[in-house]
Design a protein around this motif. Sequence first.
Motif, mmCIF file in Angstrom:
data_model
loop_
_atom_site.group_PDB
_atom_site.id
_atom_site.type_symbol
_atom_site.label_atom_id
_atom_site.label_comp_id
_atom_site.label_asym_id
_atom_site.label_seq_id
_atom_site.Cartn_x
_atom_site.Cartn_y
_atom_site.Cartn_z
ATOM 1 N N UNK A 239 0.837 -1.208 0.000
ATOM 2 C CA UNK A 239 0.000 0.000 0.000
ATOM 3 C C UNK A 239 0.868 1.253 0.000
ATOM 4 N N UNK A 240 1.962 1.214 0.745
ATOM 5 C CA UNK A 240 2.865 2.347 0.814
ATOM 6 C C UNK A 240 3.471 2.655 -0.554
ATOM 7 N N UNK A 241 3.884 1.599 -1.262
ATOM 8 C CA UNK A 241 4.453 1.798 -2.598
ATOM 9 C C UNK A 241 3.432 2.346 -3.580
ATOM 10 N N UNK A 242 2.176 1.880 -3.461
ATOM 11 C CA UNK A 242 1.117 2.362 -4.352
ATOM 12 C C UNK A 242 0.825 3.841 -4.112
ATOM 13 N N UNK A 243 0.740 4.226 -2.835
ATOM 14 C CA UNK A 243 0.500 5.638 -2.513
ATOM 15 C C UNK A 243 1.660 6.499 -3.006
ATOM 16 N N UNK A 244 2.886 5.984 -2.847
ATOM 17 C CA UNK A 244 4.059 6.731 -3.300
ATOM 18 C C UNK A 244 4.033 6.953 -4.803
ATOM 19 N N UNK A 245 3.576 5.949 -5.555
ATOM 20 C CA UNK A 245 3.477 6.101 -7.013
ATOM 21 C C UNK A 245 2.505 7.217 -7.377
ATOM 22 N N UNK A 246 1.332 7.197 -6.739
ATOM 23 C CA UNK A 246 0.335 8.239 -7.004
ATOM 24 C C UNK A 246 0.893 9.615 -6.620
ATOM 25 N N UNK A 247 1.634 9.664 -5.489
ATOM 26 C CA UNK A 247 2.219 10.930 -5.060
ATOM 27 C C UNK A 247 3.260 11.422 -6.061
ATOM 28 N N UNK A 248 4.087 10.510 -6.583
ATOM 29 C CA UNK A 248 5.090 10.914 -7.564
ATOM 30 C C UNK A 248 4.449 11.521 -8.804
ATOM 31 N N UNK A 249 3.380 10.898 -9.275
ATOM 32 C CA UNK A 249 2.662 11.440 -10.427
ATOM 33 C C UNK A 249 2.110 12.825 -10.096
ATOM 34 N N UNK A 250 1.498 12.945 -8.906
ATOM 35 C CA UNK A 250 0.931 14.232 -8.490
ATOM 36 C C UNK A 250 2.020 15.282 -8.319
#
Length: 320
Positions: A239-250
């Motif tokens: 879950x942490x990696x998934x949130x980080x991916x979305x944050x990187x895009x944002x």
Amino acid sequence: MTMQAKAALSVVSYLIISLLLTLHNKMVLQWHQFGFPWLVTAVHSLGGIIGMQLLVASGHFTPTRLDYSQKRLLWIFSALYTVNIAVSNVSLHYVSVPLHQVVRGTVPVFTVLISLAWRTTAGYSWRVYASLALVVVGVGLATYGDYYSFSVAGFLLTLLGTVLAATKTVVTNSILVGGYRLKLSALDLLYQLCPLALVQTLAWAAVTGELTDAWAFVQALRSSDSADGVYPLATALVANGAIAFVLNVASFTASKNTSALAMTVTGNVKVVLAVVLGCVLFSVRLSWLSTLGCVLTIAGGAAYSAVRLSEAPRVPKSVV
């Protein structure tokens, strides 16, 4: 959607997701006792790699082919990213967290100086400087506390990390908007940087001994009868990696749609909001001085946004 509305939406999205990742990082590091920040950073990079590959496989993204000189520039930028994290982590061993946050709160000041030195902007109005003063003072008050464990070396390392953070923000903005003639999209930059960041963070984790310690930690979990075993930890890391991916895009999208200075001010507002949410979630009380600091920081961020929006017609390249 107007450029101003797109910029505002991208900044707000970045702020919300960044807060979510900060709180989730705290849960992983504390609640699951996975005290290995470099490996958590590696998980973030791995999440970015997997996310980008899924976008490529589904046909939603086609990476841009880069020549050697362009790749070399990205290698240098990825090294700046890694060194920035390394210096920040090392400095925390020598100074207290409040002092660390106060010094880091001056990132907008260094962003202004670097932007002026590299001539990425023609300058800022006095109203911008006034709003920045509110932000810096607000962060200082919000994180005010016991300034123990102070050392000259620690202060200099923290200051260096602050300069590196400002430099990274300016360079990110320059790459995305074409200052270095790359004109990469946010997804392109993420696609190119994540593998490099993964290699660098894993290498640093190996040097510092985190890999060995983490392996021993996982083996201890496997051999224990605790409910907080390997599978809950693995789920939290995914879950942490998934949130980080979305944050990187944002994050990269916001950097493309706004100015470098707007990103640093947003980061400072995020620090104070994280303090408030942390107090609510973890039952921590704020002093009246810290509360005043939160108010000043949020007011400074709002004032900065209002000033940049009002000046947009005269400074078309800096929407926010």
